[in-house]
Design a protein around this motif. Sequence first.
Motif, PDB file in Angstrom:
ATOM      1  N   LYS A   3       0.859  -1.184   0.000  1.00 27.52           N
ATOM      2  CA  LYS A   3       0.000   0.000   0.000  1.00 27.52           C
ATOM      3  C   LYS A   3       0.898   1.238   0.000  1.00 27.52           C
ATOM      4  O   LYS A   3       1.919   1.266   0.687  1.00 27.52           O
ATOM      5  CB  LYS A   3      -0.867  -0.050   1.270  1.00 27.52           C
ATOM      6  N   TYR A 118       5.870   3.248   9.507  1.00 30.30           N
ATOM      7  CA  TYR A 118       5.094   2.144   8.938  1.00 30.30           C
ATOM      8  C   TYR A 118       5.660   0.784   9.374  1.00 30.30           C
ATOM      9  O   TYR A 118       4.914  -0.114   9.767  1.00 30.30           O
ATOM     10  CB  TYR A 118       5.077   2.257   7.407  1.00 30.30           C
ATOM     11  N   LYS A 121       4.988   0.523  13.346  1.00 30.68           N
ATOM     12  CA  LYS A 121       3.588   0.529  13.796  1.00 30.68           C
ATOM     13  C   LYS A 121       2.692  -0.441  13.030  1.00 30.68           C
ATOM     14  O   LYS A 121       1.896  -1.154  13.634  1.00 30.68           O
ATOM     15  CB  LYS A 121       3.004   1.942  13.721  1.00 30.68           C
ATOM     16  N   SER A 122       2.812  -0.467  11.715  1.00 30.02           N
ATOM     17  CA  SER A 122       1.920  -1.320  10.926  1.00 30.02           C
ATOM     18  C   SER A 122       2.419  -2.759  10.785  1.00 30.02           C
ATOM     19  O   SER A 122       1.628  -3.687  10.767  1.00 30.02           O
ATOM     20  CB  SER A 122       1.707  -0.728   9.531  1.00 30.02           C
ATOM     21  N   LEU A 123       3.740  -2.922  10.664  1.00 33.23           N
ATOM     22  CA  LEU A 123       4.294  -4.269  10.463  1.00 33.23           C
ATOM     23  C   LEU A 123       4.890  -4.855  11.738  1.00 33.23           C
ATOM     24  O   LEU A 123       5.384  -5.984  11.727  1.00 33.23           O
ATOM     25  CB  LEU A 123       5.336  -4.259   9.346  1.00 33.23           C
ATOM     26  N   ASN A 124       4.885  -4.067  12.805  1.00 35.29           N
ATOM     27  CA  ASN A 124       5.338  -4.550  14.110  1.00 35.29           C
ATOM     28  C   ASN A 124       6.777  -5.074  14.085  1.00 35.29           C
ATOM     29  O   ASN A 124       7.094  -6.095  14.696  1.00 35.29           O
ATOM     30  CB  ASN A 124       4.378  -5.627  14.639  1.00 35.29           C
TER      31      ASN A 124
END
Length: 179
Positions: A3, A118, A121-124
């Motif tokens: 994305k 990103y 936070k999003s992919l840890n």
Amino acid sequence: MMKNIETERLILRDIKLEDKYDIFRYRSDPEANKYQGWIPKTLDDVEEFIKRNPSEFNKPDTWYQLIIICKESNSIVGDIGIHFIDTINKQVEIGITLNKMFQKRGYAIESLNALIEYLFKSLNKHRITASLDPNNKSSIKLFEQLHFRKEAHFKKSLLFNNEWVDDIIYALLSEEWLK
């Protein structure tokens, strides 16, 4: 596929075959890319580079390339490589290449800030590293501004252009970024 990541001035998106002309223009300059491991000699080299980009983002043991686009001009500013290192997929290595015409405008720090956010936070992700040439003062300054810390200095550890060169590693943990 990934994305898109957007900042105020930039878009980070998947690399596409039609990007090859712009990529060749800034990646083929040996002086601007003297710290890079890959300098294409032909458009075919760039095409192969793009085709090797994995179809899956966040896949262990792969390098994934993103393009940085300036929203205002719709120009390709540079690219970012993300190496998804380990099989548990919690660590990545990142690298950035900017077209010299777009340097000194804050695009590198802006794009990397967004990507780091990103990744954590999003992919840890747990840890992000960068491998730098000790002579690349601009990159060292950039990663220090991003709060990366120097973890190692390896003496003559990389064979680069038929010469053994030093390598320094900078790193950042998610807990350091998120506090």
